[in-house]
Design a protein around this motif. Structure first.
Motif, short mmCIF file in Angstrom:
data_model
loop_
_atom_site.label_atom_id
_atom_site.label_comp_id
_atom_site.label_asym_id
_atom_site.label_seq_id
_atom_site.Cartn_x
_atom_site.Cartn_y
_atom_site.Cartn_z
N TYR A 42 0.85 -1.18 0.00
CA TYR A 42 0.00 0.00 0.00
C TYR A 42 0.89 1.24 0.00
O TYR A 42 1.98 1.23 0.57
CB TYR A 42 -0.90 0.03 1.24
CG TYR A 42 -1.62 -1.26 1.49
CD1 TYR A 42 -2.62 -1.70 0.63
CD2 TYR A 42 -1.28 -2.07 2.57
CE1 TYR A 42 -3.27 -2.91 0.84
CE2 TYR A 42 -1.92 -3.28 2.79
CZ TYR A 42 -2.91 -3.69 1.92
OH TYR A 42 -3.55 -4.88 2.13
N GLY A 51 -4.44 1.77 1.72
CA GLY A 51 -4.85 1.71 0.33
C GLY A 51 -3.85 2.43 -0.56
O GLY A 51 -2.66 2.53 -0.24
N GLN A 53 -9.00 -5.67 3.95
CA GLN A 53 -8.45 -6.00 2.64
C GLN A 53 -8.80 -7.44 2.28
O GLN A 53 -9.06 -8.27 3.15
CB GLN A 53 -6.93 -5.83 2.65
CG GLN A 53 -6.46 -4.45 3.10
CD GLN A 53 -6.89 -3.34 2.17
OE1 GLN A 53 -7.05 -3.55 0.96
NE2 GLN A 53 -7.05 -2.12 2.69
N GLN A 68 -4.03 -6.37 7.13
CA GLN A 68 -5.32 -5.71 7.35
C GLN A 68 -5.14 -4.42 8.13
O GLN A 68 -4.17 -4.24 8.87
CB GLN A 68 -6.25 -6.64 8.14
CG GLN A 68 -6.53 -7.96 7.45
CD GLN A 68 -7.31 -7.81 6.17
OE1 GLN A 68 -8.36 -7.16 6.13
NE2 GLN A 68 -6.81 -8.40 5.10
#
Length: 420
Positions: free
Chosen positions: A174, A192, A303, A308
């Protein structure tokens, strides 16, 4: 016959040296710096919130809930911290770019509804193979750190590791993370990346009409968009005008009876269709605008695979209205506007949608009900808004600073990452 070894696209990072990097890399987050607000006669924000009804508990059967939706205006400030933050991971060195944020939200009566603070981190350009000409790799965010004779001796490496050894190079999955503290009792961590970059001469596609993932009603609530909404139309369905006891599928026990209040809500500037699909406010705000370009950032606490994020709740929230997931989309846009003198210029616009999943009470299928809490807003930088269109600034009711500071001077201490 043995094949020749394949060339790997995972190239080692440059070796970390003292005084590197010379400054932080913010990537696309560099476009956030400043204060973003609503303006007179402009679009307002809107939220939808489902809450446990008075007298209920987590064991109450599905359907008894309190719904509230309202327009709001916001003051969202981003501040870059111009010092890279070093993460040491042995063979890998990572330098984060930090952008702090603080938001305050008031309703149409100027009553405080929400405040929050936190930070966005630029974690690095996660494309492979690494490109020296990448706009987000200068200054660099990732370095390799090979062992040396001095490090082995100082850190007691022998016999585990010797000089000039290097482990695998870490590729960040990410490029952006967001952490935030919500005073209701939840801490969020979303991860993200930039999913659309430098899209030219077109408005962003926010959502399709009645697209399930963006609705304020979830499948666990007994509402089916294909059956309960009019495809391709914003008209309110006829069933919403019937008394609760006359609804299909069980009268008072039907999904339509339970949730007709969301469709018929009309308070605080909030009403259908926005109480059902809030991001229609964003779509409507963009009508008639000329877009020069936009970028889209998408973050999620959950995710599909791998690492996570998190939503961590305090005791009461976890027990009675658990926050389980948060999704965030943010569009950074350049648009053309024409001032009162007829002069056209390009300014920045920020739009966002965030969806927070609450879970409480039984669902229509016997499971737990999921209640989407949604916020959307359209903001512009305060300096791009004409003085006669600006609204009063929002100030939180904080305790005044009591320390005498007249004789004190500020001193900026930069982070020192030059030590080994």
């Amino acid at each position: 016959m043995a094949k020749a070894p394949q060339k790997s696209s995972v190239k080692p990072y440059p070796e970390w040296r003292k005084n590197q990097p010379t400054g932080p890399q913010f990537g696309l987050l560099s476009k956030l710096n400043g204060t973003w607000v609503n303006w007179k006669d402009g679009p307002k924000g809107l939220h939808t919130t489902c809450m446990p009804s008075p007298g209920t508990s987590s064991e109450t059967i599905f359907g008894v809930f309190h719904f509230k939706s309202q327009e709001y205006r916001e003051q969202l400030t981003f501040t870059q911290v111009n010092a890279p933050v070093r993460n040491r991971a042995g063979s890998n060195e990572q330098f984060n770019g930090v952008v702090k944020y603080e938001t305050a939200i008031i309703d149409n009566n100027d009553d405080l509804q929400h405040f929050e603070n936190g930070m966005y981190l630029w974690l690095g350009d996660n494309t492979m193979p690494w490109r020296a000409d990448s706009p987000y790799q200068n200054p660099r965010t990732m370095f390799k750190h090979t062992s040396s004779k001095a490090s082995v001796e100082k850190d007691g490496g022998d016999p585990v590791i010797g000089p000039k050894e290097l482990g695998p190079q870490y590729v960040p999955p990410y490029s952006i993370s967001r952490s935030g503290v919500i005073p209701h009792g939840t801490t969020i961590h979303l991860m993200g990346k930039v999913t659309q970059n430098n899209v030219l001469d077109t408005a962003p596609h926010i959502a399709d009409l009645w697209e399930q993932q963006y609705l304020a009603v979830s499948p666990t609530m007994g509402i089916n968009p294909q059956q309960d909404l009019i495809a391709g139309s914003r008209k309110k369905p006829k069933w919403t005008k019937l008394p609760r006891e006359e609804q299909e599928g069980g009268g008072l026990n039907s999904g339509r009876a339970y949730f007709e209040s969301i469709f018929n809500y009309n308070k605080f500037g909030a009403k259908f269709p926005y109480t059902v699909q809030p991001n229609l406010k964003l779509i409507d705000a963009n009508k008639g605008l000329t877009f020069k370009r936009f970028d889209l950032i998408e973050l999620d606490s959950r995710q599909d695979t791998g690492l996570q994020g998190a939503t961590v709740n305090n005791v009461m929230i976890e027990r009675y209205c658990r926050v389980t997931r948060m999704r965030h989309r943010m569009w950074l846009e350049e648009i053309e506007v024409t001032d009162k003198s007829g002069k056209t210029k390009v300014i920045d616009q920020l739009q966002y949608e965030q969806i927070v999943d609450f879970e409480f009470m039984f669902g229509s299928d016997g499971g737990t009900t999921q209640w989407p809490h949604i916020q959307v807003n359209t903001l512009r930088r305060i300096e791009d808004i004409p003085a006669d269109e600006q609204l009063p600034l929002i100030k939180l009711p904080e305790e005044e600073e009591k320390v005498e500071t007249d004789n004190l001077k500020s001193c900026v201490h930069y982070m020192n990452h030059t030590l080994d």
